[in-house]
Design a protein around this motif. Structure first.
Motif, PDB file in Angstrom:
ATOM      1  N   THR A  32     -14.325 113.691 108.375  1.00  0.00           N
ATOM      2  CA  THR A  32     -14.201 113.025 107.090  1.00  0.00           C
ATOM      3  C   THR A  32     -14.680 111.587 107.189  1.00  0.00           C
ATOM      4  O   THR A  32     -14.755 111.016 108.264  1.00  0.00           O
ATOM      5  N   ALA A  33     -14.989 111.006 106.033  1.00  0.00           N
ATOM      6  CA  ALA A  33     -15.617 109.681 105.997  1.00  0.00           C
ATOM      7  C   ALA A  33     -14.736 108.601 106.602  1.00  0.00           C
ATOM      8  O   ALA A  33     -15.245 107.605 107.102  1.00  0.00           O
ATOM      9  N   ASP A  34     -13.407 108.766 106.536  1.00  0.00           N
ATOM     10  CA  ASP A  34     -12.517 107.721 107.037  1.00  0.00           C
ATOM     11  C   ASP A  34     -12.073 107.979 108.473  1.00  0.00           C
ATOM     12  O   ASP A  34     -11.155 107.329 108.969  1.00  0.00           O
ATOM     13  N   ALA A  35     -12.710 108.908 109.161  1.00  0.00           N
ATOM     14  CA  ALA A  35     -12.348 109.180 110.557  1.00  0.00           C
ATOM     15  C   ALA A  35     -12.828 108.052 111.454  1.00  0.00           C
ATOM     16  O   ALA A  35     -13.788 107.354 111.154  1.00  0.00           O
ATOM     17  N   LEU A  36     -12.152 107.876 112.580  1.00  0.00           N
ATOM     18  CA  LEU A  36     -12.618 106.922 113.571  1.00  0.00           C
ATOM     19  C   LEU A  36     -13.931 107.412 114.172  1.00  0.00           C
ATOM     20  O   LEU A  36     -14.110 108.608 114.393  1.00  0.00           O
ATOM     21  N   TYR A 295      -6.260 103.669 116.909  1.00  0.00           N
ATOM     22  CA  TYR A 295      -6.074 103.099 115.586  1.00  0.00           C
ATOM     23  C   TYR A 295      -5.773 101.602 115.674  1.00  0.00           C
ATOM     24  O   TYR A 295      -6.194 100.818 114.827  1.00  0.00           O
ATOM     25  N   GLU A 298      -8.984  99.774 116.223  1.00  0.00           N
ATOM     26  CA  GLU A 298      -9.746  99.657 114.978  1.00  0.00           C
ATOM     27  C   GLU A 298      -9.188  98.539 114.117  1.00  0.00           C
ATOM     28  O   GLU A 298      -9.943  97.729 113.561  1.00  0.00           O
ATOM     29  N   ARG A 299      -7.872  98.464 114.014  1.00  0.00           N
ATOM     30  CA  ARG A 299      -7.250  97.427 113.189  1.00  0.00           C
ATOM     31  C   ARG A 299      -7.501  96.034 113.773  1.00  0.00           C
ATOM     32  O   ARG A 299      -7.792  95.085 113.043  1.00  0.00           O
ATOM     33  N   ARG A 302     -11.118  95.203 112.977  1.00  0.00           N
ATOM     34  CA  ARG A 302     -11.363  95.029 111.542  1.00  0.00           C
ATOM     35  C   ARG A 302     -10.768  93.735 111.016  1.00  0.00           C
ATOM     36  O   ARG A 302     -11.334  93.093 110.122  1.00  0.00           O
ATOM     37  N   GLN A 331     -18.469  99.168 115.347  1.00  0.00           N
ATOM     38  CA  GLN A 331     -18.729  99.296 113.910  1.00  0.00           C
ATOM     39  C   GLN A 331     -18.333  98.030 113.155  1.00  0.00           C
ATOM     40  O   GLN A 331     -18.761  97.824 112.020  1.00  0.00           O
ATOM     41  N   HIS A 332     -17.527  97.188 113.767  1.00  0.00           N
ATOM     42  CA  HIS A 332     -17.133  95.914 113.160  1.00  0.00           C
ATOM     43  C   HIS A 332     -17.868  94.738 113.805  1.00  0.00           C
ATOM     44  O   HIS A 332     -17.453  93.580 113.640  1.00  0.00           O
TER      45      HIS A 332
END
Length: 413
Positions: A32-36, A295, A298-299, A302, A331-332
């Motif tokens: 899905t689009a919001d997957a890591l 997660y 990622e946070r 971000r 990605q960030h």
């Protein structure tokens, strides 16, 4: 038994949740689009056509170290040295982790890692202790697959982008000897290795007394003066400072051209670390060694907690999850410098990540002990030449062990 179609469906689902570094296989639904983001893993069953069934996973003590040995049914072995945390984690390793690998096909390694985290409510133990155990088995299993395929692990995971990297020399001084002696020692290590950078300790390690602060403010100018402006200086706070102290110390470090400030505040204090980062303009903030949640990485990336991310190869669950962290923070627009400050076989999984990660940043940590004789129980001799570490292009993790070390080995598990 799970058939291949069911396995692929499960693997895709877990990749969507960010629990494994495996990419969706052709012919399956995309994440899905919001997957890591995940590391694009080649099909291991094409690279290694025949099953590699894991007969045993043993924890052995030899050479005053713990080595984890994964043995296939045909006798092929994969090996990793374990870090200093493992002696206190053996019950987790035995009771929660090993049952998910023994008797299984090592080519299904991403799924086995996910099973060891998810099944039997193992995730309730999530954190460094569990992931350190899983990561140790994962790393040894990659070595096994590399030995079977006669390829470096990095070649099983993608196309290498580098064959060497520059290093800095770390020192652990926090008092107890004259600072001038410490700087002279650093200068000697730089001369012997050709390294172009050093890392020093500031603060008192999870505390900062007035004496710690005085030492920091005496030591940093001395390091810069004696080593010169051409040397890159990194400073590690090890969580010593409050946010206010971290800002003050960071500005002090900036005034002496320090390039990176590692973990100024407690690693749990995201907001405090973010405040320090926002207040500093000339220095990069680094951290992530203590973290094991994808997660959270990622946070952190971000929301701008750090500029540079340092997942530990073992604490974070192994090679594939560390590569996934490089994708997540990348990605960030962030970079990585994974934590593996060793000069023994513990460095081997880092070699594989360093060969592959496109966003590997700057100099990488190396512990150099002058006068120490090369080890006779493994090869190659791990050394820095002209300031750089060459990444071995040999099967598995790049370490070969002397067969004689197993004769008197004590079995821990």
């Amino acid at each position: 038994m799970m058939n291949r179609l069911d396995f692929l469906k499960t693997l895709t689902a877990t990749a969507a949740l960010g629990l494994t570094g495996a990419a969706p296989r052709p012919g399956t639904h995309q994440a899905t689009a919001d997957a890591l983001p995940t590391w694009p893993l080649p099909d291991l069953k094409k690279i290694v056509p025949n099953p590699v069934i894991i007969r045993s996973v043993e924890l052995l003590k030899t050479q005053q170290r713990m080595l984890l040995v994964v043995t296939a049914e045909d006798g092929a072995r994969g090996i990793t040295q374990c870090n200093d945390r493992m002696p206190n984690l053996t019950s987790l390793l035995k009771g929660l982790v090993l049952p998910h690998f023994v008797g299984k096909d090592a080519r299904d390694l991403p799924q086995l890692v996910d099973n060891a985290y998810r099944l039997n409510s193992n995730y309730k133990y999530a954190g460094m202790p569990l992931w350190n155990c899983i990561g140790s088995v994962e790393i040894a299993a990659w070595d096994l697959l590399g030995q079977v395929a006669r390829k470096p692990v990095c070649a099983l995971l993608g196309k290498p982008v580098r064959t060497e990297y520059g290093v800095y020399i770390s020192d652990f001084y926090r008092g107890g000897e004259p600072p001038e002696k410490v700087v002279d020692r650093l200068a000697g290590k730089l001369a012997a290795t050709g390294a172009k950078g050093v890392k020093i300790k500031v603060g008192g390690r999870m505390m900062n007394t007035p004496e710690d602060d005085r030492r920091t403010r005496q030591f940093v100018p001395l390091v810069r003066k004696k080593l010169g402006d051409a040397i890159t200086i990194y400073a590690d706070g090890n969580g010593s400072f409050t946010p206010t102290e971290g800002i003050e110390t960071g500005k002090f470090l900036e005034s002496y051209g320090v390039a990176i400030f590692e973990e100024p505040c407690s690693f749990e204090d995201e907001e405090g670390m973010r405040q320090v980062n926002q207040a500093l303009s000339k220095i990069m903030l680094a951290g992530g060694e203590q973290d094991s949640s994808l997660y959270r990485f990622e946070r952190l990336a971000r929301t701008g907690v750090y500029d540079l991310y340092q997942p530990d190869l073992y604490y974070n669950g192994g090679i594939l999850r560390t590569l996934q962290v490089s994708k997540i923070v990348g990605q960030h627009g962030k970079q990585v410098a994974p934590h593996t400050p060793k000069a023994d076989p513990l460095i081997a999984p880092f070699w594989q990540v360093a060969a592959l990660a496109p966003n590997l940043y700057g100099l990488q940590e190396f512990v150099y002990n002058p006068g120490e004789k090369p080890a006779s129980w493994y090869s190659p001799d791990i050394r820095v030449q002209n300031g750089k570490m060459a990444i071995p292009n040999t099967p598995g993790l790049g370490i070969q062990y002397d067969e004689g070390i197993w004769k008197g080995a004590e079995r821990v598990l």
